[in-house]
Write a protein that holds these residues in place. Structure first.
Motif, mmCIF file in Angstrom:
data_model
loop_
_atom_site.group_PDB
_atom_site.id
_atom_site.type_symbol
_atom_site.label_atom_id
_atom_site.label_comp_id
_atom_site.label_asym_id
_atom_site.label_seq_id
_atom_site.Cartn_x
_atom_site.Cartn_y
_atom_site.Cartn_z
ATOM 1 N N PRO A 273 0.830 -1.207 0.000
ATOM 2 C CA PRO A 273 0.000 0.000 0.000
ATOM 3 C C PRO A 273 0.860 1.251 0.000
ATOM 4 N N GLU A 274 0.365 2.299 -0.610
ATOM 5 C CA GLU A 274 1.143 3.526 -0.803
ATOM 6 C C GLU A 274 1.673 4.058 0.536
ATOM 7 N N GLY A 275 3.001 4.282 0.598
ATOM 8 C CA GLY A 275 3.630 4.809 1.804
ATOM 9 C C GLY A 275 4.088 3.748 2.789
ATOM 10 N N LYS A 276 3.786 2.473 2.524
ATOM 11 C CA LYS A 276 4.167 1.400 3.442
ATOM 12 C C LYS A 276 5.264 0.540 2.821
ATOM 13 N N GLU A 277 5.931 -0.237 3.709
ATOM 14 C CA GLU A 277 6.969 -1.161 3.252
ATOM 15 C C GLU A 277 6.493 -2.593 3.426
ATOM 16 N N VAL A 278 7.020 -3.492 2.605
ATOM 17 C CA VAL A 278 6.605 -4.898 2.637
ATOM 18 C C VAL A 278 6.898 -5.522 4.007
#
Length: 461
Positions: A273-278
């Motif tokens: 999701p936009e702005g998040k890291e895996v």
């Protein structure tokens, strides 16, 4: 001459000791708090100028023989039952005032007698004097008070520390197990899941933490790029496997994705999701991101040629999907009006036929019929059982479901598996490794990826 120097040195040493006692008081902290039980506090007033040695001398001299040998101050001090007597003096208008402190390790009664004996002293040196006992302090009570206050502080600091819950402890153990599952793949020793060496499809992520997070949620076919430049191992794997690029939702993830699309043969693209890291995604977010993956050709067209954002493509895809679902769920409004106005009976009949025909239009009815009798057999069984079939649909083995994994590892002649249990991702991975072509079970649970060489069927289908 030598003897005179020794005597002089001794006199100077005694003088220094006396000065220290005068400045710091007669009783050290060790004397006060070592074995002391009680401390007698008294004050005195003398009608003349007297000094500390005069007061101490009066205490010892005027109480000598007063209370018997057992309570003689000199004997008590020798045996350590009375500590060093501390005296503070100051003069004013020709009179001397001061305080007396006597530490005692005697019992309560003996200490009280000793305190009363101090008040019998009526002369200090050449002057008349009067001593009055102010109080007797129980040192142990003071210690107990200190212990209580200190215990409160220690308890507060202890309570501030977080006690790990059972779930946190479980996560720690799982984390350690996942770290052991992590392997190093290729000459570059890239961090990877244990299924990467033999899985038909792999997920390419950015770093080691991403691989560990996917392992945490049961996805074991991920491999990390570990850097901005794509390693040769990833390029080679992309030509042999079905590759899904799964990058972070930030600027760095976009740059790595562009490089992957240029140098490797990527089949699908998924992003956090936009702005998040895996590495910080929950299981639900990981599954949603992988389900929303987009074919690489479409991403290349939209990003490189049209200059669009990946997330805009995803949003459009979701909107189109929701519109289709609404269209299928609700029939068009004008249709009933046309039926009433022109043809009342003939028109509804094809609609009924359509409703009957749609569920029947399944892609593989003949394949399901082949396993019909085996499905009925496992359904009728009261226990969890599995049937292993060969290419000619002959039953090779009839085993309990708990032995299914071990049997598949040992056998290489199994063409199909029919069992009355739940199809999980772990079972799919095991079955695909054994060369099985059909897996038939009661239902599916938490299936994220399907090998292309394995057909999965449920009883409901």
């Amino acid at each position: 001459m030598k003897r005179k120097k020794t005597v002089l040195h001794h006199i100077l040493a005694e003088k220094q000791k006396f000065e220290k006692r005068k400045e710091g008081g007669g009783m050290s902290a060790k004397d006060e708090f070592g074995t002391t039980k009680y401390v007698i506090y008294a004050e005195f007033e003398a009608n003349g100028i007297v000094e500390r040695p005069d007061v101490v001398g009066a205490i010892f001299g005027q109480t000598e023989g007063l209370l018997g040998d057992d309570l003689d101050l000199r004997e008590l001090q020798k045996t350590g039952r009375i500590g060093r007597i501390r005296v503070e003096v100051h003069t004013k208008a020709g009179k001397t005032y001061g305080t007396i402190t006597v530490p005692s390790s005697l019992d309560r009664v003996e200490t009280a007698i000793l305190a009363a004996a101090l008040e019998t002293i009526d002369r200090v040196g050449p002057a008349e004097a009067k001593i009055k006992v102010l109080r007797i302090e129980d040192v142990r009570a003071t210690k107990r008070k200190y212990i209580i206050e200190r215990a409160k502080e220690i308890l507060e600091s202890l309570m501030e520390q977080e006690i790990p819950e059972t779930q946190e402890l479980t996560e720690e153990v799982k984390k350690a197990v996942r770290a052991k599952e992590l392997i190093e793949y290729g000459p570059e020793k890239l961090p990877a899941g244990p299924h990467v060496p033999f899985s038909d499809s792999i997920i390419v992520v950015e770093g080691r933490a991403d691989v560990l997070n996917l392992l945490k949620h049961g996805i074991k076919n991920a491999i990390a790029v570990e850097g901005t430049s794509v390693p040769e191992t990833i390029i080679k794997l992309s030509k042999e496997r079905i590759v899904t690029a799964f990058t972070d939702g930030d600027r760095g993830g976009e740059l790595i994705l562009k490089e992957l699309l240029q140098v490797a043969d990527v089949d699908y693209v998924a992003r956090a999701p936009e702005g998040k890291e895996v590495e910080e995604l929950t299981k639900k977010e990981i599954v949603k991101s992988l389900r929303s993956k987009v074919p690489a050709e479409q991403v290349i067209t939209e990003i490189f040629y049209k200059g669009r954002n990946f997330y805009d493509v995803i949003k459009e895809k979701e909107k189109a999907k929701s519109r289709e679902e609404k269209r299928e769920a609700k029939p068009p409004a004008p249709a009933p009006q046309v039926v009433r106005a022109e043809e009342r009976k003939p028109q509804p009949e094809p609609r009924k036929e359509e409703r009957i025909i749609k569920p029947i239009q399944q892609p593989k009815p003949s394949e399901l019929d082949e396993f019909g009798e085996f499905i009925e057999k496992v359904k009728a069984s009261k226990e969890s059982m599995a049937l292993l079939l060969d290419k000619d649909k002959n039953t090779v083995a009839e085993i309990p479901v708990r032995e299914l994994t071990n049997q598949l590892k040992e056998r290489k002649d199994v063409y199909a598996v029919v069992f009355n249990g739940v199809i999980t991702q772990r079972l799919i991975d095991t079955v695909s490794e054994s060369g099985v072509k059909y897996l038939v079970g009661a239902r599916k649970y938490n299936v994220v990826r399907r090998p292309i060489n394995l057909k999965i069927v449920t009883f409901a289908e």
